[in-house]
Design a protein around this motif. Structure first.
Motif, PDB file in Angstrom:
ATOM      1  N   TYR A 280       0.967  -1.186  -0.022  1.00  0.00           N
ATOM      2  CA  TYR A 280      -0.124  -0.073  -0.121  1.00  0.00           C
ATOM      3  C   TYR A 280       0.911   1.325  -0.057  1.00  0.00           C
ATOM      4  O   TYR A 280       0.109   2.281  -0.321  1.00  0.00           O
ATOM      5  CB  TYR A 280      -1.079  -0.036   1.080  1.00  0.00           C
ATOM      6  CG  TYR A 280      -2.197  -0.861   0.793  1.00  0.00           C
ATOM      7  CD1 TYR A 280      -3.120  -0.635  -0.043  1.00  0.00           C
ATOM      8  CD2 TYR A 280      -2.097  -2.461   1.787  1.00  0.00           C
ATOM      9  CE1 TYR A 280      -4.152  -1.632  -0.207  1.00  0.00           C
ATOM     10  CE2 TYR A 280      -3.172  -3.036   1.231  1.00  0.00           C
ATOM     11  CZ  TYR A 280      -4.099  -2.757   0.437  1.00  0.00           C
ATOM     12  OH  TYR A 280      -5.125  -3.955   0.339  1.00  0.00           O
TER      13      TYR A 280
ATOM     14  N   PHE B 167       0.986   3.377  -3.161  1.00  0.00           N
ATOM     15  CA  PHE B 167      -0.028   4.209  -3.460  1.00  0.00           C
ATOM     16  C   PHE B 167      -0.223   5.573  -2.614  1.00  0.00           C
ATOM     17  O   PHE B 167      -0.950   6.422  -2.840  1.00  0.00           O
ATOM     18  CB  PHE B 167      -1.293   3.541  -3.351  1.00  0.00           C
ATOM     19  CG  PHE B 167      -1.859   2.460  -4.122  1.00  0.00           C
ATOM     20  CD1 PHE B 167      -2.011   2.604  -5.531  1.00  0.00           C
ATOM     21  CD2 PHE B 167      -1.410   1.021  -3.666  1.00  0.00           C
ATOM     22  CE1 PHE B 167      -2.004   1.293  -5.982  1.00  0.00           C
ATOM     23  CE2 PHE B 167      -1.669  -0.168  -4.601  1.00  0.00           C
ATOM     24  CZ  PHE B 167      -2.194  -0.024  -5.654  1.00  0.00           C
TER      25      PHE B 167
ATOM     26  N   GLY C  54       0.760   7.077  -7.434  1.00  0.00           N
ATOM     27  CA  GLY C  54       0.143   6.091  -7.068  1.00  0.00           C
ATOM     28  C   GLY C  54      -1.277   6.369  -6.484  1.00  0.00           C
ATOM     29  O   GLY C  54      -2.389   5.644  -6.844  1.00  0.00           O
ATOM     30  N   GLU C  55      -1.422   7.454  -6.014  1.00  0.00           N
ATOM     31  CA  GLU C  55      -2.669   7.890  -5.304  1.00  0.00           C
ATOM     32  C   GLU C  55      -3.714   8.108  -6.710  1.00  0.00           C
ATOM     33  O   GLU C  55      -5.101   7.662  -6.903  1.00  0.00           O
ATOM     34  CB  GLU C  55      -2.969   9.189  -4.753  1.00  0.00           C
ATOM     35  CG  GLU C  55      -3.987   9.757  -4.242  1.00  0.00           C
ATOM     36  CD  GLU C  55      -4.233  10.798  -3.253  1.00  0.00           C
ATOM     37  OE1 GLU C  55      -4.751  11.917  -3.404  1.00  0.00           O
ATOM     38  OE2 GLU C  55      -3.157  10.784  -2.517  1.00  0.00           O
TER      39      GLU C  55
ATOM     40  N   HIS D  94      -3.469   6.515  -9.647  1.00  0.00           N
ATOM     41  CA  HIS D  94      -4.067   5.316 -10.181  1.00  0.00           C
ATOM     42  C   HIS D  94      -4.859   4.558  -9.316  1.00  0.00           C
ATOM     43  O   HIS D  94      -5.970   4.097  -9.794  1.00  0.00           O
ATOM     44  CB  HIS D  94      -2.801   4.428 -10.312  1.00  0.00           C
ATOM     45  CG  HIS D  94      -1.825   4.769 -11.397  1.00  0.00           C
ATOM     46  ND1 HIS D  94      -1.101   5.876 -11.634  1.00  0.00           N
ATOM     47  CD2 HIS D  94      -1.673   4.086 -12.679  1.00  0.00           C
ATOM     48  CE1 HIS D  94      -0.382   5.948 -12.665  1.00  0.00           C
ATOM     49  NE2 HIS D  94      -0.977   4.838 -13.306  1.00  0.00           N
ATOM     50  N   LEU D  95      -4.796   4.618  -7.920  1.00  0.00           N
ATOM     51  CA  LEU D  95      -5.875   4.334  -7.049  1.00  0.00           C
ATOM     52  C   LEU D  95      -6.955   4.826  -7.163  1.00  0.00           C
ATOM     53  O   LEU D  95      -8.136   4.121  -7.138  1.00  0.00           O
ATOM     54  CB  LEU D  95      -5.342   4.529  -5.487  1.00  0.00           C
ATOM     55  CG  LEU D  95      -6.057   3.440  -4.597  1.00  0.00           C
ATOM     56  CD1 LEU D  95      -6.184   1.980  -4.731  1.00  0.00           C
ATOM     57  CD2 LEU D  95      -5.708   3.815  -3.049  1.00  0.00           C
TER      58      LEU D  95
ATOM     59  N   ILE E  89      -2.266  -1.593 -12.985  1.00  0.00           N
ATOM     60  CA  ILE E  89      -1.397  -1.832 -11.909  1.00  0.00           C
ATOM     61  C   ILE E  89      -0.049  -2.401 -11.956  1.00  0.00           C
ATOM     62  O   ILE E  89       0.772  -1.727 -11.430  1.00  0.00           O
ATOM     63  CB  ILE E  89      -2.139  -2.835 -10.934  1.00  0.00           C
ATOM     64  CG1 ILE E  89      -3.655  -2.348 -10.523  1.00  0.00           C
ATOM     65  CG2 ILE E  89      -1.447  -3.302  -9.583  1.00  0.00           C
ATOM     66  CD1 ILE E  89      -4.370  -3.531  -9.865  1.00  0.00           C
TER      67      ILE E  89
ATOM     68  N   TYR F 279       8.765   2.465  -7.426  1.00  0.00           N
ATOM     69  CA  TYR F 279       7.819   1.505  -7.381  1.00  0.00           C
ATOM     70  C   TYR F 279       8.337   0.088  -7.715  1.00  0.00           C
ATOM     71  O   TYR F 279       8.095  -0.862  -7.081  1.00  0.00           O
ATOM     72  CB  TYR F 279       6.714   1.773  -8.630  1.00  0.00           C
ATOM     73  CG  TYR F 279       5.855   3.251  -8.340  1.00  0.00           C
ATOM     74  CD1 TYR F 279       5.746   3.456  -6.943  1.00  0.00           C
ATOM     75  CD2 TYR F 279       5.320   3.857  -9.455  1.00  0.00           C
ATOM     76  CE1 TYR F 279       4.778   4.782  -6.612  1.00  0.00           C
ATOM     77  CE2 TYR F 279       4.867   5.177  -8.859  1.00  0.00           C
ATOM     78  CZ  TYR F 279       4.605   5.534  -7.767  1.00  0.00           C
ATOM     79  OH  TYR F 279       3.654   6.488  -7.381  1.00  0.00           O
TER      80      TYR F 279
END
Length: 335
Positions: free
Chosen positions: A275, A278, A283-284, A286-287, A307, A317
């Protein structure tokens, strides 16, 4: 991690109220609803079936003639057992309290991932009408749901005031996460499994209402066609069409893949690594796209590719993904 959207996507359903409404609609259309009736077995006599069930009000067995049996009797389906159909083997145990005294915002859904308290799933706190729902689920026999629920208020305390919490209702149950059963139909009955009994449930999220509504409507047409019109292919056609209806097959397939990934997490360290990907801005974003912008009806491998690109696009990442993979391998080597 905090993600948001201007339009709502997730809802807490009043399942008891929904079932009551559905029962009323069925009664208006001529169905007989018998509550407190627990299925026991089937006796065959020629082309007729005699369904034996236990009437809790009378505390005695009752019998009713039928031409077709639909088993929508939950994870541990007695209909499946009686008709020689497969059983669900991968199961989450869940427990939930409906509580008062917690000022939860009506548009906010809180989740806590903790491998010890909720192995394979999470704890949640969400608005539930005028009250709130505090729940937990995880792999059976790997945790104690009630102990996790008692620990939950302290986990959510940094975000909401839980000091005045009062429990109004206690619920519990099981969730199938092994995917759709390989056989859902017994022609010698004839009998057809639906809902949780058939494993028609999201293996990652545990969502069963969406598959139940889709499969229930299609099955109703198929069974009616088989019984009233004598169609010999109605159920076979239903089984063929079900995965293609409203993207249900893609949805369940994505859920199975996510479940496989979730079950390879063996510690809170693994959870933090996963996590943590993200928490950065990319990342946020994409989430948010995954949670709020990918319709269930159009889920496909593009979600997994999204993902994958997120994890491997940058060195940060990539390092996180490789670190998580290394710990997976270390765990498997030890076991």
């Amino acid at each position: 991690i905090s993600v948001a959207a201007r339009t709502p996507r997730f809802f807490m359903a009043d399942v008891t109220g929904m079932l009551q409404w559905m029962a009323e609609m069925a009664t208006e259309h001529g169905a007989q609803v018998r509550c407190g009736a627990v299925f026991q077995t089937v006796n065959h006599a020629g082309d007729q079936m005699e369904i034996v069930y236990h009437d809790r009000a009378r505390n005695a067995p009752q019998r009713v003639a039928a031409k077709f049996l639909v088993g929508a009797d939950g994870v541990h389906s007695q209909v499946a057992k009686c008709m020689g159909l497969p059983a669900n083997t991968a199961i989450l145990a869940g427990a939930e309290w409906i509580v008062d005294g917690i000022p939860v915002e009506q548009d906010t859904f809180h989740l806590v991932m903790d491998h010890a308290l909720a192995p394979g799933y999470c704890l949640w706190l969400a608005p539930h009408g005028p009250h709130a729902a505090l729940g937990v689920a995880g792999h059976q026999r790997r945790f104690k749901p009630l102990e996790s629920l008692h620990a939950a208020p302290s986990l959510f305390a940094p975000y909401v005031d839980t000091s005045r919490m009062q429990i109004l209702e206690r619920k519990g149950g099981s969730i199938p996460i092994g995917g759709t059963l390989r056989r859902m139909y017994a022609p010698e009955g004839p009998a057809l499994l639906l809902g949780d009994a058939a494993g028609l449930c999201g293996a990652a999220t545990g969502g069963g209402i969406y598959p139940a509504l889709i499969s229930g409507r299609l099955a109703a047409h198929a069974v009616t066609n088989a019984v009233l019109n004598g169609s010999p292919t109605a159920i076979a056609r239903y089984l063929h069409d079900l995965p293609r209806a409203n993207g249900l097959g893609r949805y369940l397939r994505i859920e199975r893949w996510l479940r496989q990934a979730m079950d390879r997490v063996h510690s809170n360290r693994d959870l933090a690594t996963f996590y943590g990907v993200f928490t950065a801005a990319e990342g946020e974003a994409h989430l948010r796209r995954i949670l709020f912008e990918t319709p269930i009806s159009s889920m496909d491998t593009a979600l997994l590719l999204l993902i994958r690109r997120l994890f491997w696009r940058s060195s940060v990442y990539g390092a996180a993904a490789r670190g998580l993979w290394q710990r997976f391998m270390e765990h498997h080597a030890r076991h």
